[in-house]
Structure formats: structure tokens, C-alpha cells
Write a protein that holds these residues in place. Structure first.
Motif, PDB file in Angstrom:
ATOM      1  N   ASP A  66       0.864  -1.172   0.000  1.00  0.00           N
ATOM      2  CA  ASP A  66       0.000   0.000   0.000  1.00  0.00           C
ATOM      3  C   ASP A  66       0.903   1.224   0.000  1.00  0.00           C
ATOM      4  O   ASP A  66       1.917   1.252   0.694  1.00  0.00           O
ATOM      5  CB  ASP A  66      -0.886  -0.013   1.248  1.00  0.00           C
ATOM      6  CG  ASP A  66      -1.946   1.061   1.227  1.00  0.00           C
ATOM      7  OD1 ASP A  66      -2.285   1.545   0.130  1.00  0.00           O
ATOM      8  OD2 ASP A  66      -2.435   1.412   2.312  1.00  0.00           O
ATOM      9  N   ALA A  67       0.537   2.222  -0.785  1.00  0.00           N
ATOM     10  CA  ALA A  67       1.327   3.457  -0.856  1.00  0.00           C
ATOM     11  C   ALA A  67       0.374   4.642  -0.821  1.00  0.00           C
ATOM     12  O   ALA A  67      -0.004   5.172  -1.855  1.00  0.00           O
ATOM     13  CB  ALA A  67       2.168   3.473  -2.128  1.00  0.00           C
ATOM     14  N   PRO A  68      -0.058   5.063   0.372  1.00  0.00           N
ATOM     15  CA  PRO A  68      -1.011   6.167   0.461  1.00  0.00           C
ATOM     16  C   PRO A  68      -0.508   7.432  -0.227  1.00  0.00           C
ATOM     17  O   PRO A  68       0.692   7.689  -0.267  1.00  0.00           O
ATOM     18  CB  PRO A  68      -1.153   6.386   1.968  1.00  0.00           C
ATOM     19  CG  PRO A  68      -0.792   5.075   2.565  1.00  0.00           C
ATOM     20  CD  PRO A  68       0.287   4.522   1.674  1.00  0.00           C
ATOM     21  N   VAL A  69      -1.458   8.180  -0.757  1.00  0.00           N
ATOM     22  CA  VAL A  69      -1.168   9.426  -1.464  1.00  0.00           C
ATOM     23  C   VAL A  69      -1.877  10.545  -0.736  1.00  0.00           C
ATOM     24  O   VAL A  69      -3.080  10.469  -0.515  1.00  0.00           O
ATOM     25  CB  VAL A  69      -1.686   9.345  -2.920  1.00  0.00           C
ATOM     26  CG1 VAL A  69      -1.482  10.666  -3.628  1.00  0.00           C
ATOM     27  CG2 VAL A  69      -1.009   8.212  -3.658  1.00  0.00           C
ATOM     28  N   GLY A  70      -1.159  11.573  -0.359  1.00  0.00           N
ATOM     29  CA  GLY A  70      -1.774  12.726   0.280  1.00  0.00           C
ATOM     30  C   GLY A  70      -2.102  13.788  -0.752  1.00  0.00           C
ATOM     31  O   GLY A  70      -1.313  14.062  -1.645  1.00  0.00           O
ATOM     32  N   VAL A  71      -3.274  14.360  -0.634  1.00  0.00           N
ATOM     33  CA  VAL A  71      -3.711  15.429  -1.524  1.00  0.00           C
ATOM     34  C   VAL A  71      -4.267  16.537  -0.654  1.00  0.00           C
ATOM     35  O   VAL A  71      -5.114  16.287   0.201  1.00  0.00           O
ATOM     36  CB  VAL A  71      -4.802  14.942  -2.506  1.00  0.00           C
ATOM     37  CG1 VAL A  71      -5.269  16.069  -3.392  1.00  0.00           C
ATOM     38  CG2 VAL A  71      -4.287  13.776  -3.334  1.00  0.00           C
ATOM     39  N   ALA A  72      -3.792  17.742  -0.846  1.00  0.00           N
ATOM     40  CA  ALA A  72      -4.269  18.867  -0.041  1.00  0.00           C
ATOM     41  C   ALA A  72      -4.942  19.890  -0.948  1.00  0.00           C
ATOM     42  O   ALA A  72      -4.490  20.143  -2.060  1.00  0.00           O
ATOM     43  CB  ALA A  72      -3.112  19.512   0.705  1.00  0.00           C
ATOM     44  N   GLY A  73      -6.014  20.454  -0.477  1.00  0.00           N
ATOM     45  CA  GLY A  73      -6.705  21.510  -1.200  1.00  0.00           C
ATOM     46  C   GLY A  73      -7.914  20.999  -1.947  1.00  0.00           C
ATOM     47  O   GLY A  73      -7.923  19.893  -2.472  1.00  0.00           O
ATOM     48  N   ASP A  74      -8.940  21.847  -1.978  1.00  0.00           N
ATOM     49  CA  ASP A  74     -10.192  21.467  -2.629  1.00  0.00           C
ATOM     50  C   ASP A  74     -10.015  21.165  -4.110  1.00  0.00           C
ATOM     51  O   ASP A  74     -10.588  20.219  -4.624  1.00  0.00           O
ATOM     52  CB  ASP A  74     -11.239  22.567  -2.451  1.00  0.00           C
ATOM     53  CG  ASP A  74     -11.711  22.687  -1.011  1.00  0.00           C
ATOM     54  OD1 ASP A  74     -11.551  21.716  -0.249  1.00  0.00           O
ATOM     55  OD2 ASP A  74     -12.225  23.763  -0.653  1.00  0.00           O
ATOM     56  N   GLY A  75      -9.206  21.953  -4.811  1.00  0.00           N
ATOM     57  CA  GLY A  75      -9.013  21.751  -6.251  1.00  0.00           C
ATOM     58  C   GLY A  75      -8.336  20.429  -6.560  1.00  0.00           C
ATOM     59  O   GLY A  75      -8.766  19.691  -7.449  1.00  0.00           O
ATOM     60  N   ALA A  76      -7.265  20.125  -5.833  1.00  0.00           N
ATOM     61  CA  ALA A  76      -6.550  18.872  -6.051  1.00  0.00           C
ATOM     62  C   ALA A  76      -7.428  17.681  -5.670  1.00  0.00           C
ATOM     63  O   ALA A  76      -7.419  16.651  -6.349  1.00  0.00           O
ATOM     64  CB  ALA A  76      -5.250  18.855  -5.256  1.00  0.00           C
ATOM     65  N   THR A  77      -8.179  17.831  -4.605  1.00  0.00           N
ATOM     66  CA  THR A  77      -9.071  16.757  -4.173  1.00  0.00           C
ATOM     67  C   THR A  77     -10.137  16.506  -5.229  1.00  0.00           C
ATOM     68  O   THR A  77     -10.386  15.358  -5.602  1.00  0.00           O
ATOM     69  CB  THR A  77      -9.728  17.120  -2.831  1.00  0.00           C
ATOM     70  OG1 THR A  77      -8.699  17.257  -1.857  1.00  0.00           O
ATOM     71  CG2 THR A  77     -10.723  16.055  -2.397  1.00  0.00           C
ATOM     72  N   ALA A  78     -10.759  17.555  -5.713  1.00  0.00           N
ATOM     73  CA  ALA A  78     -11.807  17.414  -6.725  1.00  0.00           C
ATOM     74  C   ALA A  78     -11.258  16.774  -7.999  1.00  0.00           C
ATOM     75  O   ALA A  78     -11.908  15.914  -8.602  1.00  0.00           O
ATOM     76  CB  ALA A  78     -12.420  18.776  -7.037  1.00  0.00           C
ATOM     77  N   ARG A  79     -10.051  17.174  -8.395  1.00  0.00           N
ATOM     78  CA  ARG A  79      -9.442  16.588  -9.609  1.00  0.00           C
ATOM     79  C   ARG A  79      -9.197  15.104  -9.407  1.00  0.00           C
ATOM     80  O   ARG A  79      -9.502  14.293 -10.283  1.00  0.00           O
ATOM     81  CB  ARG A  79      -8.142  17.300  -9.958  1.00  0.00           C
ATOM     82  CG  ARG A  79      -7.494  16.765 -11.220  1.00  0.00           C
ATOM     83  CD  ARG A  79      -6.264  17.580 -11.627  1.00  0.00           C
ATOM     84  NE  ARG A  79      -5.784  17.271 -12.941  1.00  0.00           N
ATOM     85  CZ  ARG A  79      -5.137  16.153 -13.295  1.00  0.00           C
ATOM     86  NH1 ARG A  79      -4.927  15.210 -12.416  1.00  0.00           N
ATOM     87  NH2 ARG A  79      -4.721  15.971 -14.524  1.00  0.00           N
ATOM     88  N   LEU A  80      -8.645  14.718  -8.268  1.00  0.00           N
ATOM     89  CA  LEU A  80      -8.375  13.302  -8.021  1.00  0.00           C
ATOM     90  C   LEU A  80      -9.670  12.495  -7.969  1.00  0.00           C
ATOM     91  O   LEU A  80      -9.758  11.409  -8.553  1.00  0.00           O
ATOM     92  CB  LEU A  80      -7.578  13.120  -6.733  1.00  0.00           C
ATOM     93  CG  LEU A  80      -7.179  11.685  -6.411  1.00  0.00           C
ATOM     94  CD1 LEU A  80      -6.357  11.063  -7.535  1.00  0.00           C
ATOM     95  CD2 LEU A  80      -6.427  11.623  -5.096  1.00  0.00           C
ATOM     96  N   MET A  81     -10.674  13.008  -7.297  1.00  0.00           N
ATOM     97  CA  MET A  81     -11.950  12.287  -7.223  1.00  0.00           C
ATOM     98  C   MET A  81     -12.550  12.133  -8.622  1.00  0.00           C
ATOM     99  O   MET A  81     -13.131  11.090  -8.943  1.00  0.00           O
ATOM    100  CB  MET A  81     -12.931  13.002  -6.294  1.00  0.00           C
ATOM    101  CG  MET A  81     -12.524  12.989  -4.813  1.00  0.00           C
ATOM    102  SD  MET A  81     -12.354  11.352  -4.095  1.00  0.00           S
ATOM    103  CE  MET A  81     -10.584  11.220  -3.941  1.00  0.00           C
ATOM    104  N   SER A  82     -12.394  13.145  -9.465  1.00  0.00           N
ATOM    105  CA  SER A  82     -12.884  13.071 -10.842  1.00  0.00           C
ATOM    106  C   SER A  82     -12.131  11.997 -11.631  1.00  0.00           C
ATOM    107  O   SER A  82     -12.733  11.227 -12.383  1.00  0.00           O
ATOM    108  CB  SER A  82     -12.724  14.440 -11.510  1.00  0.00           C
ATOM    109  OG  SER A  82     -13.120  14.370 -12.851  1.00  0.00           O
ATOM    110  N   LEU A  83     -10.812  11.937 -11.443  1.00  0.00           N
ATOM    111  CA  LEU A  83     -10.011  10.917 -12.126  1.00  0.00           C
ATOM    112  C   LEU A  83     -10.384   9.508 -11.668  1.00  0.00           C
ATOM    113  O   LEU A  83     -10.358   8.562 -12.454  1.00  0.00           O
ATOM    114  CB  LEU A  83      -8.521  11.156 -11.869  1.00  0.00           C
ATOM    115  CG  LEU A  83      -7.893  12.367 -12.544  1.00  0.00           C
ATOM    116  CD1 LEU A  83      -6.472  12.577 -12.043  1.00  0.00           C
ATOM    117  CD2 LEU A  83      -7.909  12.214 -14.067  1.00  0.00           C
ATOM    118  N   LEU A  84     -10.736   9.364 -10.394  1.00  0.00           N
ATOM    119  CA  LEU A  84     -11.068   8.055  -9.836  1.00  0.00           C
ATOM    120  C   LEU A  84     -12.513   7.627 -10.098  1.00  0.00           C
ATOM    121  O   LEU A  84     -12.848   6.453  -9.905  1.00  0.00           O
ATOM    122  CB  LEU A  84     -10.796   8.040  -8.328  1.00  0.00           C
ATOM    123  CG  LEU A  84      -9.326   8.066  -7.927  1.00  0.00           C
ATOM    124  CD1 LEU A  84      -9.191   8.250  -6.425  1.00  0.00           C
ATOM    125  CD2 LEU A  84      -8.601   6.817  -8.388  1.00  0.00           C
TER     126      LEU A  84
END
Length: 179
Positions: free
Chosen positions: A41-59
């Protein structure tokens, strides 16, 4: 513990929803099997609403793929997986501060629309949770799933496979979560 990637997101806003600590089950939980050869397992940290929204969109395509085949994985679990296999679901925990962390839960039982199990990720972001804690989730809170096999192979875990490829190349991989 060895797994594919779990996404850790520091998001702002939402209150705790969907999953709650629950008292231990009346009977001993089934053993959790994860092969020594299973991917790390290799957790990924994402900070900020914009980065979070982009990652959730990609996933999102991965989430949709996982949910499309979830009924069959669920049926197999309820019928009894072969010895040495364990079903994990992926869910997003939220705390009172609005932080969110995507985690694995080792499934002990499924009753109706409720999935009961043990938190199987090391917690790094949300408060009030710890590895091994017994949780009950609503099935609607499942965002991905994985069956871990004795040889270290996995079935499912589309988000983890996507994130592994994304981390390796630095760009969203094509085809990982296509139907």
C-alpha cells in the motif's frame, strides 16, 4: 500490511457520514488473509479542494466500474469465498473537521445493505479511527472492493491499480478503469 494504493485526501467541508463504529460482532470474525507477496500500500496525500476534486474526478470511472461488478463479488462473499481469500471494501471515512481518508475494510459479514468489518488501513488523516476498529458501513458507502488471494494476486481494487499507474508515470493512465 501489503495492499495497492489507498488514497488519503485532506478535504474541507463534509461531516462524518456513512460509517460508524459498531460494537464487536457476536461471534469471532473470520481471519483476514493477505499474502506476503501482495502489493504494498502506498497512500497518497492530496491537499486543497481543487486537487481533491481533480483526483476524485479521475477516480470516478474506477468507482463506477467497481460498483458495476460489486453485486457479483458480494454474492460470492455471502456464498463463501475459498480458503485463504479475503474481501476488502474501500470506503471514505470523514471526521468532524471535514477531513476525508480512503481506507480498506476487511469484510466480516454483509447483512442486508450493511457491511461490517475491521478497518485494515493505517490511519493518517482522519481523527477518531484506528486500524483494527470494527465498523459498519452502508453498502452505498462502498467505493471499490478487492478480493485478496493466497498467491498475492488481487481481484478488483481498480482505484489502487489506477493510483499505482498514476504514481509510476505522473499522469492518469488510460484504460485502467475502462469498462
Amino acid at each position: 500490511m501489503r495492499f495497492h494504493v489507498s488514497v488519503v485526501v485532506a478535504a474541507v467541508g463534509a461531516l462524518a457520514a456513512g460509517c460508524a463504529p459498531t460494537p464487536g460482532p457476536e461471534q469471532a470474525p473470520p481471519p483476514v488473509h493477505v499474502a506476503p507477496a501482495a502489493p504494498d500500500d502506498a497512500p497518497v496525500g492530496v491537499a486543497g479542494d481543487g486537487a481533491t476534486a481533480r483526483l476524485m474526478s479521475l477516480l470516478e470511472p474506477c468507482r463506477q466500474k467497481a460498483l458495476a461488478v460489486w453485486p457479483e463479488a458480494r454474492r460470492r462473499f455471502v456464498s463463501g469465498l475459498p480458503d485463504g481469500q479475503t474481501l476488502f471494501v474501500t470506503a471514505r471515512l470523514r471526521d468532524a473537521a471535514g477531513r476525508m481518508e480512503q481506507v480498506f475494510v476487511a469484510v466480516d459479514r454483509i447483512e442486508g445493505s450493511r457491511v461490517a468489518g475491521r478497518l485494515w488501513s493505517d490511519i493518517t488523516t482522519v481523527a477518531g479511527y484506528q486500524r483494527g476498529q470494527v465498523l459498519t458501513l452502508q453498502e452505498a458507502d462502498v467505493v471499490d472492493w478487492m478480493i485478496s488471494r493466497p498467491d498475492g494476486s488481487e481481484e478488483g481494487n481498480w482505484m489502487g491499480k489506477f493510483m499505482d499507474a498514476y504514481q509510476a508515470t505522473g499522469r492518469p493512465p488510460a484504460g485502467v478503469c475502462d469498462s
